[in-house]
Design a protein around this motif. Structure first.
Motif, PDB file in Angstrom:
ATOM      1  N   SER A  14     -24.466  -2.944   5.047  1.00 61.41           N
ATOM      2  CA  SER A  14     -23.314  -2.318   4.391  1.00 61.41           C
ATOM      3  C   SER A  14     -22.246  -1.968   5.416  1.00 61.41           C
ATOM      4  O   SER A  14     -22.553  -1.607   6.555  1.00 61.41           O
ATOM      5  N   ALA A  15     -20.976  -2.059   4.992  1.00 63.25           N
ATOM      6  CA  ALA A  15     -19.873  -1.821   5.915  1.00 63.25           C
ATOM      7  C   ALA A  15     -18.619  -1.461   5.134  1.00 63.25           C
ATOM      8  O   ALA A  15     -18.542  -1.656   3.915  1.00 63.25           O
ATOM      9  N   ALA A  16     -17.633  -0.947   5.859  1.00 61.18           N
ATOM     10  CA  ALA A  16     -16.312  -0.674   5.282  1.00 61.18           C
ATOM     11  C   ALA A  16     -15.255  -1.123   6.282  1.00 61.18           C
ATOM     12  O   ALA A  16     -15.472  -1.095   7.496  1.00 61.18           O
ATOM     13  N   ALA A  17     -14.105  -1.550   5.745  1.00 60.36           N
ATOM     14  CA  ALA A  17     -12.985  -1.969   6.585  1.00 60.36           C
ATOM     15  C   ALA A  17     -11.687  -1.560   5.910  1.00 60.36           C
ATOM     16  O   ALA A  17     -11.578  -1.628   4.674  1.00 60.36           O
ATOM     17  N   LEU A  18     -10.712  -1.139   6.689  1.00 62.04           N
ATOM     18  CA  LEU A  18      -9.424  -0.727   6.138  1.00 62.04           C
ATOM     19  C   LEU A  18      -8.310  -1.520   6.804  1.00 62.04           C
ATOM     20  O   LEU A  18      -8.245  -1.595   8.035  1.00 62.04           O
ATOM     21  N   VAL A  19      -7.473  -2.147   5.984  1.00 60.48           N
ATOM     22  CA  VAL A  19      -6.335  -2.919   6.495  1.00 60.48           C
ATOM     23  C   VAL A  19      -5.047  -2.306   5.969  1.00 60.48           C
ATOM     24  O   VAL A  19      -5.011  -1.708   4.877  1.00 60.48           O
ATOM     25  N   GLU A  20      -3.997  -2.483   6.745  1.00 65.08           N
ATOM     26  CA  GLU A  20      -2.715  -1.854   6.419  1.00 65.08           C
ATOM     27  C   GLU A  20      -1.593  -2.803   6.829  1.00 65.08           C
ATOM     28  O   GLU A  20      -1.405  -3.065   8.024  1.00 65.08           O
ATOM     29  N   ASP A  21      -0.902  -3.365   5.855  1.00 69.87           N
ATOM     30  CA  ASP A  21       0.225  -4.276   6.127  1.00 69.87           C
ATOM     31  C   ASP A  21      -0.089  -5.331   7.187  1.00 69.87           C
ATOM     32  O   ASP A  21       0.658  -5.486   8.160  1.00 69.87           O
ATOM     33  N   GLY A  22      -1.187  -6.038   7.026  1.00 73.02           N
ATOM     34  CA  GLY A  22      -1.491  -7.130   7.939  1.00 73.02           C
ATOM     35  C   GLY A  22      -2.192  -6.722   9.204  1.00 73.02           C
ATOM     36  O   GLY A  22      -2.527  -7.569  10.042  1.00 73.02           O
ATOM     37  N   GLY A 342     -17.967  -9.255   5.201  1.00 69.68           N
ATOM     38  CA  GLY A 342     -17.431  -9.381   3.850  1.00 69.68           C
ATOM     39  C   GLY A 342     -16.526  -8.223   3.474  1.00 69.68           C
ATOM     40  O   GLY A 342     -15.597  -8.389   2.673  1.00 69.68           O
ATOM     41  N   ALA A 343     -16.784  -7.044   4.032  1.00 64.19           N
ATOM     42  CA  ALA A 343     -15.928  -5.879   3.758  1.00 64.19           C
ATOM     43  C   ALA A 343     -14.510  -6.136   4.260  1.00 64.19           C
ATOM     44  O   ALA A 343     -13.523  -5.813   3.582  1.00 64.19           O
ATOM     45  N   LEU A 344     -14.416  -6.710   5.451  1.00 59.58           N
ATOM     46  CA  LEU A 344     -13.101  -7.044   6.008  1.00 59.58           C
ATOM     47  C   LEU A 344     -12.468  -8.194   5.227  1.00 59.58           C
ATOM     48  O   LEU A 344     -11.273  -8.163   4.901  1.00 59.58           O
ATOM     49  N   GLY A 345     -13.279  -9.200   4.904  1.00 58.84           N
ATOM     50  CA  GLY A 345     -12.743 -10.363   4.202  1.00 58.84           C
ATOM     51  C   GLY A 345     -12.167 -10.033   2.842  1.00 58.84           C
ATOM     52  O   GLY A 345     -11.077 -10.498   2.484  1.00 58.84           O
ATOM     53  N   CYS A 346     -12.882  -9.217   2.063  1.00 57.98           N
ATOM     54  CA  CYS A 346     -12.371  -8.910   0.711  1.00 57.98           C
ATOM     55  C   CYS A 346     -11.109  -8.059   0.791  1.00 57.98           C
ATOM     56  O   CYS A 346     -10.200  -8.206  -0.048  1.00 57.98           O
ATOM     57  N   ALA A 347     -11.002  -7.187   1.807  1.00 55.26           N
ATOM     58  CA  ALA A 347      -9.779  -6.395   1.988  1.00 55.26           C
ATOM     59  C   ALA A 347      -8.604  -7.303   2.340  1.00 55.26           C
ATOM     60  O   ALA A 347      -7.494  -7.154   1.801  1.00 55.26           O
ATOM     61  N   LEU A 348      -8.831  -8.270   3.242  1.00 51.15           N
ATOM     62  CA  LEU A 348      -7.763  -9.185   3.635  1.00 51.15           C
ATOM     63  C   LEU A 348      -7.381 -10.127   2.500  1.00 51.15           C
ATOM     64  O   LEU A 348      -6.212 -10.466   2.319  1.00 51.15           O
TER      65      LEU A 348
END
Length: 612
Positions: A14-22, A342-348
């Motif tokens: 399990s993981a979490a990732a946060l992206v903001e304007d690229g 996958g956490a990063l991928g789905c956010a992107l």
């Protein structure tokens, strides 16, 4: 400003990732906080870390995205059980209560967990989106890459239905091309051999890859004749009568056991030449499939570049062979290639495909060296040392780097804890244990006295990027330690006449002038260290090079067997005290094992982890 949180959870890693304007603001696996390896639970601590780093609340986000679609996965389970009835009834009875209680109602479960985490009602939460599993993998591979256009190949065990998929990425677009569906899976085939050789599925695949060079590929023809039918374009089908993962609780069937001459090895059994030969054989078959799939994808797309993700993309030997064959000009591999990524991928995917934020590429990828986790300053570290009553010295930087380089050159083992923690399974110089690659004893010392793991497992070199081609048969960048190359001829030692052709005894014979990082087949899993992404690590290796004339160090993850890599100063101190490490460096603080209180060492050595 567009802010999106991605979550992978409830299966493994399990993981979490946060992206903001690229820009990728933060990403971390839950295991690093809970200290439970491959933790599958809802990633509450990882989410909190991402929000703190971004300086926002859950209610400030535009979207929250989950990395796969549970209803599609449930459809696959039902169809599989129906197709194989009544054979899979016992497995069906075990799986259904979990699905009917939790996973089928995942949207409600997620909203409940998120509302409790944020202390708000479910109605106040941002909109919850769902990506497909392989879409998340593909997005994690393409969108952070430096390529405006690239072919994308995703290979893993299974998502919802897909086990292998191909995509074409261009700008903000990511178009699916084809997929191979469950139960035909290259990842599950490799995991079947992991299981049969006595290692844990989903964690022991690294061991199988490390064991392969000790063996002979004597079972390749048997595997291709009975288990897998590989087409010229790389597509494949498995003979499911040899496997038990579709309807049973194990990976392999009795027919598989008969084919390879006996029952699966148990963890207590000694490793034999059979396991080494099996490991080598399935590795060769895996490389053939990957190479053929990539070659056909190149013909299909005409793309110059390739991106890889999915658990099979962590097979750095196969990646190295793919690079060596020059099917594509360049390859970029997501460092968190498994489910955590996958956490990063789905956010992107949501950011670029759903919200339409412009994607800008440059000469560097946007993964920032994968240094996306928590960091701690010298003041925070000092407070930890004070609370624990441990003596440490806060050093001026010039003196610190000089001292640590001297210690490494004297064959001391150093725990190196700096900056932001890495995202993904590899230590990349911020949560690392370091050693001298010239030492003949260092591999066995670090395996048995530091990592408490099997003696056959190799260690990786971190080499200054500007010197990689001086020591290895590659000139490409490998910042994420996901490519294997051979040690250059100039640094090899000739094979002695008494050296066996195969087997674990080969471990006793040095293969090069850098024996601690050279595997028995002259290979090494290379990490190139770049001044732009990790100036402190680059400086340390440069200082070591001045003393040793070797611009590299041994780099292994900062943990013991069965434990996730360390996250906090406390984690690092516990690991340091509980092993035979000589020195610990936390930021600019330096601790010597000889100065540590005996009671603190004794307490640390009582810690126990479930072995991987």
């Amino acid at each position: 400003m567009t802010r999106i949180l991605g979550i992978s959870a409830l299966y493994h890693d399990s993981a979490a990732a946060l992206v903001e304007d690229g820009r990728i603001i933060a990403a971390a696996q839950e295991e690093r906080f809970t200290r439970r390896k491959h933790d599958p639970s809802f990633p509450a601590q990882a989410i909190n870390y991402c929000l703190e780093t971004a300086g926002c609340q859950l209610t400030d986000l535009d979207h929250i995205v989950f990395y796969d679609k549970p209803l599609l996965k449930f459809e696959r389970l039902l169809e599989t059980y129906m197709a194989s009835a009544p054979r899979g009834f016992a497995s069906f009875v075990r799986a259904m209560p979990i699905w009917l209680k939790e996973k089928l109602y995942l949207k409600s479960l997620l909203r409940r967990e998120l509302s409790q985490l944020a202390g708000v009602s479910k109605q106040e939460l941002p909109k919850l989106l769902f990506a497909e599993h392989h879409q998340s993998h593909a997005a994690s591979a393409f969108f952070p890459s430096p390529f405006d256009k690239a072919a994308v190949l995703c290979l893993d065990g299974v998502g919802e239905w897909a086990t292998s998929s191909a995509w074409l990425g261009e700008g903000n677009s990511l178009q699916p091309l084809w997929e191979i569906s469950f139960p035909h899976s290259l990842g599950l085939l490799y995991s079947a051999f992991t299981y049969y050789c006595g290692f844990k599925v989903n964690s022991g695949e690294y061991k199988l890859m490390g064991l392969a060079p000790y063996g002979e590929p004597k079972y390749v023809d048997l595997i291709k004749e009975h288990l897998i039918d590989i087409k010229p374009d790389g597509s494949f089908r498995l003979d499911l009568s040899y496997f038990n993962y579709v309807t049973g609780s194990t990976m392999t069937s009795e027919k598989f056991h008969q084919l390879f001459g006996g029952a699966p090895r148990t963890e207590a059994d000694e490793l034999t030449q059979r396991e080494m030969d099996l490991a080598r054989s399935i590795q060769v078959v895996t490389e053939e499939v990957v190479l053929k799939l990539a070659t056909s994808l190149k013909k299909e797309t005409g793309a110059d570049y390739l991106c890889l993700a999915g658990g099979v993309a962590l097979n750095c030997v196969a990646n190295g062979k793919l690079l060596e064959e020059k099917v594509f000009k360049q390859i970029w591999i997501q460092p968190a290639a498994g489910d955590a990524g996958g956490a990063l991928g789905c956010a992107l995917s949501a950011l670029y495909q759903h919200c339409g934020v412009d994607r800008n590429t440059g000469t560097l990828d946007s993964q920032q060296g994968s240094y996306l986790g928590p960091d701690y300053n010298d003041e925070q570290i000092g407070e930890v040392l004070k609370t624990r009553g441990l003596p440490g010295e806060l050093m001026e930087e010039d003196a610190l780097f000089s001292k640590v380089a001297d210690e490494l050159a004297s064959e001391h083992v150093v725990g190196w804890f700096q900056g932001r923690m890495e995202f993904g399974p590899r230590a990349l110089g911020n949560r690392s244990i370091l050693g001298d690659p010239r030492s003949r004893e260092m591999q066995s010392v670090m395996n048995l006295k530091i990592k408490y793991r099997e003696s056959f497992r190799p260690f990786a070199p971190s080499v200054l990027a500007e010197h990689v081609s001086d020591y290895f048969t590659m000139s490409d960048d490998s910042p994420y330690m996901l490519l294997v190359a051979n040690v250059a001829d100039a640094h090899r030692l000739p094979e002695g006449e008494d050296m066996p052709a195969f087997g674990i005894e080969r471990l006793k014979y040095p293969r090069s002038l850098l024996p601690a990082i050279t595997h028995v087949d002259y290979s090494a899993r290379v990490q190139t260290v770049h001044k732009e992404t990790n100036p402190r690590y680059h400086r340390l290796i440069s200082e070591f090079s001045q003393r040793s004339d070797v611009p590299m160090v041994i780099n292994t993850s900062f943990n013991v067997r069965g434990e996730p890599p360390v996250c906090s100063p406390d984690d690092a101190i516990d690991c340091f005290l509980g092993t035979e490490m000589d020195t610990l460096v936390l930021g600019n603080w330096r601790l010597e094992k000889s100065a540590m209180p005996e009671e603190a060492i004794a307490k640390a050595k009582q810690r126990e982890f479930e072995l991987d």
